[in-house]
Motif scaffolding. Structure first.
Motif, PDB file in Angstrom:
ATOM      1  N   SER A 443       0.843  -1.196   0.000  1.00 35.72           N
ATOM      2  CA  SER A 443       0.000   0.000   0.000  1.00 35.72           C
ATOM      3  C   SER A 443       0.878   1.245   0.000  1.00 35.72           C
ATOM      4  O   SER A 443       1.986   1.241   0.546  1.00 35.72           O
ATOM      5  N   ALA A 444       0.355   2.305  -0.603  1.00 38.77           N
ATOM      6  CA  ALA A 444       0.995   3.621  -0.474  1.00 38.77           C
ATOM      7  C   ALA A 444       0.573   4.288   0.828  1.00 38.77           C
ATOM      8  O   ALA A 444       1.247   5.196   1.319  1.00 38.77           O
ATOM      9  N   THR A 445      -0.579   3.841   1.366  1.00 39.08           N
ATOM     10  CA  THR A 445      -1.125   4.435   2.600  1.00 39.08           C
ATOM     11  C   THR A 445      -1.577   3.298   3.517  1.00 39.08           C
ATOM     12  O   THR A 445      -2.765   3.045   3.665  1.00 39.08           O
ATOM     13  N   PRO A 446      -0.638   2.568   4.128  1.00 36.93           N
ATOM     14  CA  PRO A 446      -1.016   1.367   4.886  1.00 36.93           C
ATOM     15  C   PRO A 446      -2.004   1.660   6.007  1.00 36.93           C
ATOM     16  O   PRO A 446      -2.072   2.778   6.535  1.00 36.93           O
ATOM     17  N   ALA A 447      -2.784   0.633   6.350  1.00 35.16           N
ATOM     18  CA  ALA A 447      -3.660   0.736   7.516  1.00 35.16           C
ATOM     19  C   ALA A 447      -2.803   1.017   8.749  1.00 35.16           C
ATOM     20  O   ALA A 447      -1.674   0.531   8.857  1.00 35.16           O
ATOM     21  N   ILE A 448      -3.343   1.810   9.671  1.00 32.92           N
ATOM     22  CA  ILE A 448      -2.602   2.163  10.891  1.00 32.92           C
ATOM     23  C   ILE A 448      -2.099   0.893  11.584  1.00 32.92           C
ATOM     24  O   ILE A 448      -0.940   0.813  12.011  1.00 32.92           O
ATOM     25  N   GLN A 712      -2.581  10.009  14.444  1.00 36.12           N
ATOM     26  CA  GLN A 712      -3.638   9.028  14.720  1.00 36.12           C
ATOM     27  C   GLN A 712      -3.255   8.098  15.863  1.00 36.12           C
ATOM     28  O   GLN A 712      -4.091   7.731  16.683  1.00 36.12           O
ATOM     29  N   MET A 713      -1.989   7.719  15.952  1.00 32.50           N
ATOM     30  CA  MET A 713      -1.560   6.820  17.036  1.00 32.50           C
ATOM     31  C   MET A 713      -1.732   7.488  18.397  1.00 32.50           C
ATOM     32  O   MET A 713      -2.136   6.837  19.375  1.00 32.50           O
ATOM     33  N   ARG A 714      -1.435   8.787  18.481  1.00 37.97           N
ATOM     34  CA  ARG A 714      -1.637   9.494  19.759  1.00 37.97           C
ATOM     35  C   ARG A 714      -3.117   9.469  20.141  1.00 37.97           C
ATOM     36  O   ARG A 714      -3.470   9.204  21.295  1.00 37.97           O
ATOM     37  N   GLU A 715      -3.984   9.774  19.173  1.00 41.53           N
ATOM     38  CA  GLU A 715      -5.427   9.797  19.462  1.00 41.53           C
ATOM     39  C   GLU A 715      -5.938   8.408  19.833  1.00 41.53           C
ATOM     40  O   GLU A 715      -6.746   8.243  20.753  1.00 41.53           O
ATOM     41  N   ARG A 716      -5.465   7.405  19.130  1.00 42.20           N
ATOM     42  CA  ARG A 716      -5.939   6.042  19.400  1.00 42.20           C
ATOM     43  C   ARG A 716      -5.508   5.579  20.800  1.00 42.20           C
ATOM     44  O   ARG A 716      -6.243   4.879  21.475  1.00 42.20           O
ATOM     45  N   HIS A 717      -4.309   5.970  21.185  1.00 41.33           N
ATOM     46  CA  HIS A 717      -3.837   5.601  22.517  1.00 41.33           C
ATOM     47  C   HIS A 717      -4.701   6.287  23.588  1.00 41.33           C
ATOM     48  O   HIS A 717      -5.125   5.664  24.564  1.00 41.33           O
ATOM     49  N   ASP A 718      -4.973   7.573  23.389  1.00 42.05           N
ATOM     50  CA  ASP A 718      -5.715   8.338  24.393  1.00 42.05           C
ATOM     51  C   ASP A 718      -7.165   7.859  24.525  1.00 42.05           C
ATOM     52  O   ASP A 718      -7.732   7.889  25.622  1.00 42.05           O
ATOM     53  N   PHE A 719      -7.751   7.436  23.417  1.00 42.76           N
ATOM     54  CA  PHE A 719      -9.179   7.086  23.442  1.00 42.76           C
ATOM     55  C   PHE A 719      -9.446   5.578  23.345  1.00 42.76           C
ATOM     56  O   PHE A 719     -10.577   5.163  23.090  1.00 42.76           O
ATOM     57  N   ARG A 720      -8.409   4.772  23.533  1.00 42.22           N
ATOM     58  CA  ARG A 720      -8.542   3.304  23.617  1.00 42.22           C
ATOM     59  C   ARG A 720      -9.131   2.694  22.343  1.00 42.22           C
ATOM     60  O   ARG A 720     -10.191   2.086  22.360  1.00 42.22           O
ATOM     61  N   TYR A 721      -8.428   2.872  21.254  1.00 39.18           N
ATOM     62  CA  TYR A 721      -8.824   2.285  19.970  1.00 39.18           C
ATOM     63  C   TYR A 721      -7.663   1.447  19.419  1.00 39.18           C
ATOM     64  O   TYR A 721      -6.527   1.564  19.901  1.00 39.18           O
ATOM     65  N   PRO A 722      -7.931   0.616  18.403  1.00 35.47           N
ATOM     66  CA  PRO A 722      -6.848  -0.161  17.782  1.00 35.47           C
ATOM     67  C   PRO A 722      -5.762   0.783  17.251  1.00 35.47           C
ATOM     68  O   PRO A 722      -6.083   1.901  16.828  1.00 35.47           O
ATOM     69  N   PRO A 723      -4.495   0.368  17.304  1.00 41.95           N
ATOM     70  CA  PRO A 723      -4.026  -0.987  17.613  1.00 41.95           C
ATOM     71  C   PRO A 723      -3.779  -1.262  19.091  1.00 41.95           C
ATOM     72  O   PRO A 723      -3.253  -2.312  19.430  1.00 41.95           O
ATOM     73  N   TYR A 724      -4.159  -0.318  19.968  1.00 43.03           N
ATOM     74  CA  TYR A 724      -3.918  -0.516  21.402  1.00 43.03           C
ATOM     75  C   TYR A 724      -5.004  -1.359  22.063  1.00 43.03           C
ATOM     76  O   TYR A 724      -4.769  -1.960  23.119  1.00 43.03           O
ATOM     77  N   PHE A 725      -6.178  -1.372  21.481  1.00 39.80           N
ATOM     78  CA  PHE A 725      -7.308  -2.152  22.001  1.00 39.80           C
ATOM     79  C   PHE A 725      -7.964  -2.909  20.844  1.00 39.80           C
ATOM     80  O   PHE A 725      -7.887  -2.486  19.687  1.00 39.80           O
ATOM     81  N   ARG A 726      -8.625  -4.017  21.170  1.00 39.68           N
ATOM     82  CA  ARG A 726      -9.442  -4.743  20.190  1.00 39.68           C
ATOM     83  C   ARG A 726     -10.881  -4.277  20.349  1.00 39.68           C
ATOM     84  O   ARG A 726     -11.332  -4.011  21.466  1.00 39.68           O
ATOM     85  N   LEU A 727     -11.615  -4.260  19.236  1.00 36.89           N
ATOM     86  CA  LEU A 727     -13.020  -3.867  19.282  1.00 36.89           C
ATOM     87  C   LEU A 727     -13.917  -5.041  18.884  1.00 36.89           C
ATOM     88  O   LEU A 727     -13.589  -5.808  17.981  1.00 36.89           O
ATOM     89  N   ILE A 728     -15.033  -5.164  19.579  1.00 38.60           N
ATOM     90  CA  ILE A 728     -16.104  -6.091  19.180  1.00 38.60           C
ATOM     91  C   ILE A 728     -17.402  -5.303  19.235  1.00 38.60           C
ATOM     92  O   ILE A 728     -17.750  -4.734  20.283  1.00 38.60           O
ATOM     93  N   ASN A 729     -18.091  -5.237  18.117  1.00 36.26           N
ATOM     94  CA  ASN A 729     -19.374  -4.539  18.068  1.00 36.26           C
ATOM     95  C   ASN A 729     -20.500  -5.571  18.069  1.00 36.26           C
ATOM     96  O   ASN A 729     -20.508  -6.486  17.243  1.00 36.26           O
ATOM     97  N   ILE A 730     -21.419  -5.428  19.013  1.00 37.61           N
ATOM     98  CA  ILE A 730     -22.584  -6.318  19.083  1.00 37.61           C
ATOM     99  C   ILE A 730     -23.757  -5.591  18.440  1.00 37.61           C
ATOM    100  O   ILE A 730     -24.101  -4.472  18.841  1.00 37.61           O
ATOM    101  N   ILE A 731     -24.361  -6.217  17.447  1.00 33.39           N
ATOM    102  CA  ILE A 731     -25.444  -5.594  16.677  1.00 33.39           C
ATOM    103  C   ILE A 731     -26.744  -6.308  17.034  1.00 33.39           C
ATOM    104  O   ILE A 731     -26.873  -7.516  16.810  1.00 33.39           O
ATOM    105  N   ILE A 732     -27.686  -5.571  17.592  1.00 28.17           N
ATOM    106  CA  ILE A 732     -28.940  -6.154  18.097  1.00 28.17           C
ATOM    107  C   ILE A 732     -30.089  -5.636  17.244  1.00 28.17           C
ATOM    108  O   ILE A 732     -30.227  -4.421  17.047  1.00 28.17           O
ATOM    109  N   ARG A 733     -30.919  -6.564  16.718  1.00 29.61           N
ATOM    110  CA  ARG A 733     -32.010  -6.184  15.811  1.00 29.61           C
ATOM    111  C   ARG A 733     -33.314  -6.833  16.257  1.00 29.61           C
ATOM    112  O   ARG A 733     -33.337  -7.984  16.693  1.00 29.61           O
ATOM    113  N   HIS A 734     -34.396  -6.074  16.088  1.00 32.88           N
ATOM    114  CA  HIS A 734     -35.750  -6.614  16.312  1.00 32.88           C
ATOM    115  C   HIS A 734     -36.736  -5.764  15.531  1.00 32.88           C
ATOM    116  O   HIS A 734     -36.483  -4.579  15.278  1.00 32.88           O
ATOM    117  N   LYS A 735     -37.855  -6.347  15.145  1.00 38.38           N
ATOM    118  CA  LYS A 735     -38.871  -5.618  14.378  1.00 38.38           C
ATOM    119  C   LYS A 735     -39.640  -4.624  15.255  1.00 38.38           C
ATOM    120  O   LYS A 735     -40.277  -3.707  14.750  1.00 38.38           O
TER     121      LYS A 735
END
Length: 820
Positions: A443-448, A712-735
């Motif tokens: 990539s010319a612009t690799p993922a963080i 971006q790395m400074r912001e991710r560290h301060d706000f607990r985002y990857p690559p410092y933390f793993r994320l799991i999003n739970i998606i809940i649906r009902h009619k």
């Protein structure tokens, strides 16, 4: 012989495989990775995949039997089943969902399974009343589905009876059904068997001397088949013969009736097997050679290496040399690209070097074409390189030696819906490890996350900072949209500066790319009297206006409606468009530059494989002067005469409510900028934005990837985002919105008791209702040191506990691990 059982994976959202008894006559034949037809529930039949074969009976009162075995050999190879299991476990998906995503539909039979009578059946004993009624229902000799037979006979359950009839040989699964994949056949023509010499041909000529059209057709056949030459004959198809001779089917049929020509059918490939003239490997320049040697060296030490090369640095040529080295070892290569559009140009480049060793695999191929590629790989029929999009990771490779993930930063590698919500880059790395292969990310612009892994030493890192032929990186010029509107120096959505640069490029016979990251004519229409906005009745979004069709459309569920003449709310003719998409830009370009040839590259214009190819081919051949596109134009396309790129509103990219917004904005702008300035001159990028001083805009102007990465790395560290933390999003649906809110709150509360502040939500997503399903999100931020498997087990236990409550019987809960 002791009873044997098989655990079967079904193409359904089920976590486990199901155990079936293997009939005695199939006991030695059933093996891992084979397809079997099995009953499921009271009325359904599915094609399952054998996961295990064993002698342990399940702890249930009765065990259903396998109905039929569909294969003589497995359709999966090592290590596909372990790979499926990894995907299911890591991405919290059902193994049945992985099976559905992995195997082409042509290799699966589902609930519409059909049954037919065996015409040569003779009964040894009288049928039962139930058997007789089913047999009679099939007496019209047409295939009937299980569903149809249930309706015709009035029986609630018929599968056991159908199984009895199959055991007696009275009925069988329809052959059409067994082969959902049908080989393509071609009608060919040959001379009658008794025409073996010139004298017999002369007799036929004499016979036809009054039938000029028939004689002409015969002469064309002889010419095409080269029958009278020393080189021998070649096959001639009926279609080719009629086209070349200009004859009608009636003239052809007359020659067949006179037994002068015979027809026969042969199986042919749907895939283009034309052999191109092969070219030698291109000579690498000094910068490419240095990068290539460094790659080879690092691949000896690391399983994964990131190639960070600026746009137009010639990464593809380096990949081609790596592929050639891998093929010398007798191993296979998987070359992943994020978009189907990219395969068009790359196919040509790779075919010039590797010819028919290359296979292409993507969703614009028909299902039969995908089955053919699957079978060719499975049976070792020639493919050594597969160029494909994310689903290519599921193909049955014999022995992968190299995986290339081009434009590895692209979000298109992530599967969003339906499950499994896997990321093809990460899955490809795991697949490569299972094969003992190496992975190159480019990539010319690799993922963080990728660049972080490279700097941390987890991946190797090779940097290529010079463009091919030492062309300079494009100059980026910003234009202040706020000032342009204030001073009325703008026409439609084009500032005077951009119009001037387009005019100059066209006068120099150069090409232009315009980037607007929204398709359609306008994001929405609005009543200027009462501010009414037409919205989708099934989703919480406004409808996008498409002027070409005079329709308003939902880009989430596909709902479409005619544009109302008057406002449905205040009944005045005051509806007007708001915002702009690629369709409106195309209209404005035609008005501003009536002599220029313009075209769009977006989902609306390239719905077929040939649609992509035609637009790319036309732009390469200068049949198009100005190409207007969405993200598709940013993804590694290589055009030699593009001198100008216009980004029409960079501000739209910066303010999306997502922690990756600034990273994505930089990547998109840098990538689309990279399309400018090829071959012999520096390109220009005109970037229209109301935010000329935004840090990301400044980083784009300076081509400062490392500055963006550090911010971006400074912001991710301060706000607990990857690559410092793993994320799991739970998606809940009902009619029901109330039920959905209640269930989401209960799940979040239970998780917070166990996982504390790691749990955020429940929250409303940007679009809170899709296809009449109300949606809530719960986001988990898990520190890297925590066990992901333990966290996933906690989540599953909490959710299954809530779902066991009768109030939430219809609740849908999905998981997005490492959401993008």
């Amino acid at each position: 012989m002791s009873e044997r059982f098989a655990d079967i994976i079904l193409p359904l959202p089920l976590a486990n495989s199901y155990t079936y008894k293997i009939p005695e006559e199939l006991s030695e034949s059933v093996k891992l990775g084979m397809r079997v037809v099995v009953p499921f529930g009271s009325k359904k039949i599915y094609t399952g995949i054998v996961r295990y074969v064993h002698a342990v009976p399940p702890k249930v009162s009765s065990v259903k039997e396998i109905i039929a075995l569909l294969d003589n050999a497995p359709i999966l190879r090592r290590p596909q089943l372990p790979f499926w299991e990894w995907i299911a476990n890591y991405y919290m998906a059902f193994i049945g969902d992985v099976y559905t995503a992995a195997v082409p539909a042509g290799l699966k039979l589902e609930s519409e399974t059909t049954i037919t009578l065996n015409s040569d059946f003779e009964a040894d004993a009288p049928f039962s009343e139930k058997e007789l009624r089913i047999y009679n229902a099939l007496s019209d000799n047409k295939p009937h589905s299980i569903k149809e037979l249930t309706r015709i006979t009035g029986f609630k359950t018929i599968l056991p009876t159908v199984k009895n009839l199959m055991d007696q040989g009275a009925v069988s699964l329809s052959e059409e059904l067994r082969a959902a994949y049908k080989p393509k056949r071609l009608t060919c023509v040959r001379l009658a068997d008794d025409v073996t010499n010139d004298e017999q041909l002369q007799t036929i000529f004499d016979l036809l001397h009054r039938s000029k059209k028939q004689l002409n057709l015969l002469m064309v056949y002889l010419e095409l088949s080269r029958h009278l030459t020393k080189t021998g004959s070649r096959e001639v198809s009926k279609k080719e013969l009629l086209e070349q001779s200009g004859s009608s089917a009636a003239v052809f049929d007359a020659l067949v009736e006179k037994k002068i020509l015979h027809t026969y059918s042969k199986e042919i490939s749907r895939l283009d097997s034309t052999q191109t003239a092969l070219q030698p490997l291109a000579v690498l320049n000094s910068f490419q050679k240095t990068a290539y040697r460094s790659l080879l060296s690092q691949l000896k030490e690391k399983n994964v290496v990131l190639l960070h090369g600026v746009t137009s640095s010639g990464k593809t040529e380096i990949y081609i040399h790596l592929i050639a080295e891998t093929l010398k070892l007798g191993r296979q290569v998987l070359y992943l690209v994020p978009e189907i559009a990219l395969t068009t140009q790359l196919t040509q480049r790779l075919e010039r070097v590797f010819g028919n060793k290359l296979g292409v695999y993507h969703s614009k191929f028909s299902d039969n074409e995908r089955v053919e590629i699957w079978n060719n790989l499975l049976n070792d029929k020639g493919y050594e390189i597969i160029l494909g999009v994310r689903s290519s990771v599921f193909l049955p490779f014999r022995d992968l030696g190299l995986v290339i993930v081009d434009e590895e930063h692209e979000s298109s590698y992530k599967q969003y819906d339906p499950a499994p919500r896997y990321h093809a880059r990460n899955a490809a790395i795991v697949l490569a490890n299972m094969h003992g292969a190496k992975t190159v990310l480019g990539s010319a612009t690799p993922a963080i996350e990728s660049y972080h892994n490279a700097l941390a030493g987890k991946y190797g890192l090779v940097e290529l900072t010079q463009r091919h032929e030492e062309i300079e990186l494009p100059k980026v010029q910003t234009v202040d949209l706020k000032e342009a509107y204030r001073k009325k120096r703008i026409t439609g959505h084009f500032t005077d500066e951009l119009v001037e640069k387009i005019t100059l490029a066209l006068s120099n016979k150069e090409q232009v790319i315009l980037f607007q990251n929204r398709r359609g004519y306008a994001p929405y229409i609005e009543c200027k009297q009462c501010a009414y906005v037409p919205r989708c009745p099934h989703c919480d979004v406004s409808l996008t206006y498409h002027k070409h069709f005079d329709m308003i459309t939902c880009h989430y569920c596909g709902y479409t409606s005619k544009v109302p003449a008057n406002c449905p709310s205040c009944h005045t003719p005051s509806l007007q468009t708001k915002g702009f998409g690629t369709e409106q830009i195309e209209e404005e370009i035609h008005a501003l530059f009536p002599d220029a040839k313009a075209a769009r590259l977006d989902l609306d214009t390239v719905r077929t494989k040939k649609g992509f190819e035609k637009i790319i081919r036309d732009f390469e051949s200068h049949s198009i002067d100005i190409l207007i596109g969405t993200q598709m134009v940013t993804k590694g396309l290589d055009f030699g005469d593009v001198s100008l790129v216009g980004i029409l509103n960079a501000g739209n990219l910066l303010f999306y409510p997502d922690f990756r917004a600034h990273e994505r904005a930089f990547q998109l702008m840098a990538q689309v900028s990279g399309r400018a300035g090829r071959k012999s001159k520096q390109g220009l990028v005109v970037l229209q934005t109301p935010e000329t001083d935004h840090p990301v805009i400044r980083q784009v102007i300076a081509h400062d990837y490392k500055g963006m990465f550090a911010t971006q790395m400074r912001e991710r560290h301060d706000f607990r985002y990857p690559p410092y933390f793993r994320l799991i999003n739970i998606i809940i649906r009902h009619k029901d919105a109330g039920v959905n809110n209640h269930a989401a709150a209960l799940i979040a509360d239970e998780l917070k008791k166990l996982l504390g502040t790691r749990v955020l939500g429940p929250n409303n997503p940007p679009v809170g209702r899709i296809q009449n399903w109300y949606i809530k999100h719960i986001l988990l931020k898990i520190e890297n040191a925590a066990s992901p498997d333990a966290v996933k087990e906690i989540i599953r236990n909490v959710v299954s506990g809530i779902q066991s409550d009768g109030r939430f019987k219809s609740l849908q809960v999905n998981y997005d691990v490492d959401p993008m």
